[in-house]
Design a protein around this motif. Structure first.
Motif, PDB file in Angstrom:
ATOM      1  N   UNK A  24       0.826  -1.205   0.000  1.00  0.00           N
ATOM      2  CA  UNK A  24       0.000   0.000   0.000  1.00  0.00           C
ATOM      3  C   UNK A  24       0.867   1.265   0.000  1.00  0.00           C
ATOM      4  N   UNK A  25       1.809   1.318  -0.943  1.00  0.00           N
ATOM      5  CA  UNK A  25       2.725   2.456  -1.041  1.00  0.00           C
ATOM      6  C   UNK A  25       2.039   3.588  -1.801  1.00  0.00           C
ATOM      7  N   UNK A  26       2.037   4.776  -1.219  1.00  0.00           N
ATOM      8  CA  UNK A  26       1.386   5.923  -1.851  1.00  0.00           C
ATOM      9  C   UNK A  26       2.376   6.940  -2.393  1.00  0.00           C
ATOM     10  N   UNK A  27       3.590   7.011  -1.822  1.00  0.00           N
ATOM     11  CA  UNK A  27       4.537   8.036  -2.242  1.00  0.00           C
ATOM     12  C   UNK A  27       5.967   7.554  -2.033  1.00  0.00           C
ATOM     13  N   UNK A  28       6.878   8.126  -2.819  1.00  0.00           N
ATOM     14  CA  UNK A  28       8.311   7.839  -2.712  1.00  0.00           C
ATOM     15  C   UNK A  28       9.038   9.160  -2.601  1.00  0.00           C
ATOM     16  N   UNK A  29       9.948   9.276  -1.641  1.00  0.00           N
ATOM     17  CA  UNK A  29      10.746  10.496  -1.480  1.00  0.00           C
ATOM     18  C   UNK A  29      12.164  10.254  -1.984  1.00  0.00           C
ATOM     19  N   UNK A  30      12.582  11.081  -2.953  1.00  0.00           N
ATOM     20  CA  UNK A  30      13.940  11.028  -3.496  1.00  0.00           C
ATOM     21  C   UNK A  30      14.625  12.370  -3.249  1.00  0.00           C
ATOM     22  N   UNK A  31      15.186  12.543  -2.062  1.00  0.00           N
ATOM     23  CA  UNK A  31      15.960  13.748  -1.782  1.00  0.00           C
ATOM     24  C   UNK A  31      17.393  13.504  -2.247  1.00  0.00           C
ATOM     25  N   UNK A  32      17.517  13.128  -3.488  1.00  0.00           N
ATOM     26  CA  UNK A  32      18.792  12.821  -4.135  1.00  0.00           C
ATOM     27  C   UNK A  32      18.806  13.550  -5.459  1.00  0.00           C
ATOM     28  N   UNK A  33      19.926  14.111  -5.825  1.00  0.00           N
ATOM     29  CA  UNK A  33      19.922  14.863  -7.065  1.00  0.00           C
ATOM     30  C   UNK A  33      21.299  15.027  -7.660  1.00  0.00           C
ATOM     31  N   UNK A  34      21.444  16.037  -8.486  1.00  0.00           N
ATOM     32  CA  UNK A  34      22.700  16.301  -9.162  1.00  0.00           C
ATOM     33  C   UNK A  34      22.457  16.602 -10.619  1.00  0.00           C
ATOM     34  N   UNK A  35      23.329  17.395 -11.208  1.00  0.00           N
ATOM     35  CA  UNK A  35      23.156  17.763 -12.597  1.00  0.00           C
ATOM     36  C   UNK A  35      22.359  19.038 -12.740  1.00  0.00           C
ATOM     37  N   UNK A  36      22.273  19.532 -13.961  1.00  0.00           N
ATOM     38  CA  UNK A  36      21.569  20.783 -14.235  1.00  0.00           C
ATOM     39  C   UNK A  36      20.846  20.644 -15.561  1.00  0.00           C
ATOM     40  N   UNK A  37      19.634  20.120 -15.512  1.00  0.00           N
ATOM     41  CA  UNK A  37      18.841  19.886 -16.707  1.00  0.00           C
ATOM     42  C   UNK A  37      17.934  21.083 -16.991  1.00  0.00           C
ATOM     43  N   UNK A  38      17.931  21.519 -18.233  1.00  0.00           N
ATOM     44  CA  UNK A  38      17.068  22.641 -18.631  1.00  0.00           C
ATOM     45  C   UNK A  38      15.816  22.171 -19.366  1.00  0.00           C
ATOM     46  N   UNK A  39      15.798  20.891 -19.752  1.00  0.00           N
ATOM     47  CA  UNK A  39      14.615  20.299 -20.385  1.00  0.00           C
ATOM     48  C   UNK A  39      14.343  18.950 -19.741  1.00  0.00           C
ATOM     49  N   UNK A  40      13.168  18.413 -19.991  1.00  0.00           N
ATOM     50  CA  UNK A  40      12.814  17.104 -19.431  1.00  0.00           C
ATOM     51  C   UNK A  40      13.865  16.074 -19.842  1.00  0.00           C
ATOM     52  N   UNK A  41      14.266  15.234 -18.873  1.00  0.00           N
ATOM     53  CA  UNK A  41      15.358  14.299 -19.116  1.00  0.00           C
ATOM     54  C   UNK A  41      14.979  12.904 -18.648  1.00  0.00           C
ATOM     55  N   UNK A  42      15.685  11.916 -19.203  1.00  0.00           N
ATOM     56  CA  UNK A  42      15.507  10.536 -18.757  1.00  0.00           C
ATOM     57  C   UNK A  42      16.817  10.009 -18.195  1.00  0.00           C
ATOM     58  N   UNK A  43      16.699   9.058 -17.265  1.00  0.00           N
ATOM     59  CA  UNK A  43      17.855   8.387 -16.674  1.00  0.00           C
ATOM     60  C   UNK A  43      17.556   6.890 -16.655  1.00  0.00           C
ATOM     61  N   UNK A  44      18.423   6.128 -16.042  1.00  0.00           N
ATOM     62  CA  UNK A  44      18.208   4.679 -15.974  1.00  0.00           C
ATOM     63  C   UNK A  44      16.997   4.321 -15.124  1.00  0.00           C
ATOM     64  N   UNK A  45      16.512   5.265 -14.289  1.00  0.00           N
ATOM     65  CA  UNK A  45      15.354   4.961 -13.436  1.00  0.00           C
ATOM     66  C   UNK A  45      14.042   5.439 -14.051  1.00  0.00           C
ATOM     67  N   UNK A  46      14.086   5.941 -15.274  1.00  0.00           N
ATOM     68  CA  UNK A  46      12.872   6.500 -15.880  1.00  0.00           C
ATOM     69  C   UNK A  46      11.787   5.457 -16.054  1.00  0.00           C
ATOM     70  N   UNK A  47      12.186   4.207 -16.399  1.00  0.00           N
ATOM     71  CA  UNK A  47      11.155   3.183 -16.583  1.00  0.00           C
ATOM     72  C   UNK A  47      10.475   2.845 -15.266  1.00  0.00           C
TER      73      UNK A  47
END
Length: 608
Positions: free
Chosen positions: A98-121
């Motif tokens: 019954x998971x409702x939300x995920x918190x990712x206080x992890x980051x890095x990089x400087x994207x100016x447009x929508x981007x994909x990573x290995x976790x996008x799927x």
């Protein structure tokens, strides 16, 4: 570990682990993907993950916590591979926990447009399940000169949170973008109190994101109570925008959780009569490459169930609740067409029966939408589906008559469990194959109460499904069911009307009922119709159980991947991408070392 799932659902924190100095709330599950064990506690009293978790709990004290550690104990960096493994666990276990939300206080990089990573799927899969992922935008804002956000937060299938000052402005270090930032929240001098009563302040987008994560959990709880479904990401953001506070910089707004929840309370939908609907698809198929034809059953574009067919024609039955006295589109979607070594895989639909009314695939109200379900390349209905596509039955309103008033039913399961590898026994409560709720049983026996609406004056099967059996380091995880009480009728697990269906819920390997569920399986109570009177006075309320296939075990039986995680292979050093963790920001990402990020300082207030 807590021995129960929280009323507001469970929130996943993917971070650097927890500390005994801070509130961990109802810790429902934990796993260390860096150390490959089930212990996320670290010696650092003020580890970043503990602070993030504590802030979520201060804003939403009723949520359960699932802690997934992806960094070494010193919090010095995380690999994208470990973050992806953690998210894969969330995808596999979102429904069961019954998971409702995920918190990712992890980051890095400087994207100016929508981007994909290995976790996008994985992010896309969670968004499809209406599990909302909240990501920190980052702390390299350089006074707003560069309009960018961190790489993870630039993914379209998560909520990008930029840090504000809480009063309509941005701190100079806050990363933001008018096109990528979804919502802003206070990330400056955020007050968090530890178990000793000492209050600290923290800074950074890492501490703006948890406020939004807590708001998501509370909004989902309120929406489920009113509608029986969860909010999509776009629905949540629409509510947040319409109730948020405009900032001094055009195009941005700050979250106002109280106003958001108040709007949900004012937006209760008008209740409509429901039709308890059974849809039966009689079908067969031709395999190719050893793989049989597969189809999904949808109603008005929403998945109700699925099945894999073989060469012999068979009935595949599904149950769901639909708006009564209203026409609906019943859709059989063939989704694995293929040609392998001269073999042509095909699906053959012989008949679709809706609440007893049979529809031929060649009837005038049936069409075949080839390819995507988009209203293009539509032909007359036919039995043989030679191509991937959807057979659409335009079912009239008379096929969905209103049901009689349901009984208000309370089911209480008294249970305990034996843990293994730090993980307690988990069970789902089903009624007639439909999930009503779930529980995590600790060593002390406890009542788990569930409320649901069931058809009155009709017998029902009440099913306690144990689904995470395992042996870890000599410890044998098991579930013990002491009693099941249905509208005041107490049933012992050894009663004559109770059986134990070992393994899949398929009517095979069935033995007499017993208290100790030593193997995965389902304790089934054949409850008499007299236990569900139309004038029942059982207290409590709840949405009708979600639709599940009444045919195959795939829909009813959800096997957790926890056992696989307990035996997961260690991460190879060459697969881990080292990343910098700056101060307490936790804004880390595999694509760049963020040595220029503004740190998230932490300092104590004088406690009054």
């Amino acid at each position: 570990m807590s021995n129960s799932s929280a009323s507001a659902g469970n929130v996943v924190v993917i971070d650097s682990g927890l500390s005994s100095a801070w509130n961990t709330g109802r810790l429902v599950y934990q796993h260390d993907f860096y150390g490959n064990d089930n212990d996320v506690m670290v010696a650092n009293a003020n580890t970043h993950g503990a602070l993030v978790t504590a802030e979520i709990l201060e804003n939403a004290p009723d949520v359960g916590i699932i802690a997934l550690k992806v960094m070494p104990d010193d919090g010095s960096g995380a690999s994208e591979a470990n973050i992806e493994k953690a998210l894969q666990w969330v995808v596999a276990n979102a429904d069961a926990y019954n998971i409702t939300a995920v918190n990712l206080s992890l980051g890095g990089g400087a994207q100016t447009t929508a981007a994909t990573t290995s976790i996008s799927d994985e992010l896309a899969a969670l968004a499809a399940k209406r599990v909302l992922t909240v990501a920190a935008a980052g702390n390299s804002g350089d006074g707003g000169v560069s309009q960018s956000v961190s790489s993870y937060s630039a993914d379209v299938n998560q909520i990008c949170v930029s840090a504000s000052t809480g009063d309509g402005a941005f701190p100079s270090w806050a990363q933001r973008s008018p096109t990528l930032t979804d919502v802003c929240a206070d990330g400056t001098d955020v007050r968090i109190t530890n178990l000793s009563g000492v209050t600290y302040t923290a800074n950074g987008s890492s501490f703006a994101a948890p406020a939004v994560t807590a708001a998501v959990a509370k909004a989902q709880q309120a929406w489920v109570e009113q509608t029986g479904t969860r909010l999509t990401q776009s629905e949540f953001l629409d509510l947040a925008r319409s109730t948020g506070k405009a900032m001094g910089t055009a195009g941005y707004f700050e979250l106002d959780t109280d106003a958001l929840l108040a709007k949900i309370a004012q937006s209760a939908p008008v209740s409509t009569a429901q039709s308890a609907t059974t849809i039966t698809v009689n079908a067969s198929g031709a395999p190719a490459g050893g793989v049989n034809a597969h189809f999904k059953l949808l109603v008005d574009g929403k998945t109700v169930g699925h099945a894999t067919v073989d060469s012999a024609a068979k009935d595949y039955s599904f149950t769901t609740n639909l708006t009564a006295d209203q026409a609906h589109k019943v859709q059989v979607q063939y989704d694995n067409d293929g040609f392998v070594n001269g073999q042509d895989r095909n699906l053959f639909v012989n008949k679709v029966t809706i609440n007893g009314t049979a529809h031929s695939p060649t009837a005038a109200n049936v069409t075949y939408d080839k390819g995507a379900l988009d209203g293009k390349d539509v032909v007359k209905g036919q039995s043989s589906m030679w191509w991937g596509g959807t057979l659409v039955v335009d079912a009239p309103a008379k096929d969905f008559p209103a049901q009689t008033a349901p009984a208000n039913t309370t089911i209480t399961v008294n249970a305990s469990g034996a843990a293994a590898g730090g993980v307690n026994a988990h069970f789902n409560l089903l009624v007639d194959g439909q999930k009503v709720g779930e529980g995590v049983a600790g060593t002390a026996a406890k009542d788990f109460a569930f409320a649901t609406n069931l058809t009155a004056d009709q017998a029902h099967k009440v099913q306690v499904q144990y689904d995470n059996d395992a042996v870890v380091n000599g410890q044998d995880r098991s579930l013990f069911v002491n009693k099941v009480t249905i509208n005041g009728h107490a049933v012992a697990p050894t009663a004559s009307n109770v059986t134990y269906d070992k393994g899949a819920l398929d009517g095979k390997d069935v033995v007499k009922g017993q208290a100790g569920l030593w193997w995965n399986g389902t304790l089934v109570v054949d409850a008499d119709k007299s236990w569900f009177p139309s004038s029942g006075t059982a207290s409590g309320s709840g949405a009708m159980a979600s639709a599940l296939s009444a045919d195959g075990q795939d829909t009813v039986w959800q096997h957790l991947v926890a056992q696989g995680l307990e035996a997961a292979a260690p991460v190879h050093a060459d697969a881990a991408l080292s990343m910098a963790v700056l101060g307490l920001s936790g804004d880390v990402h595999a694509h760049a070392a963020l040595t220029d990020h503004h740190p998230d300082p932490l300092h104590p207030f004088d406690v009054a």
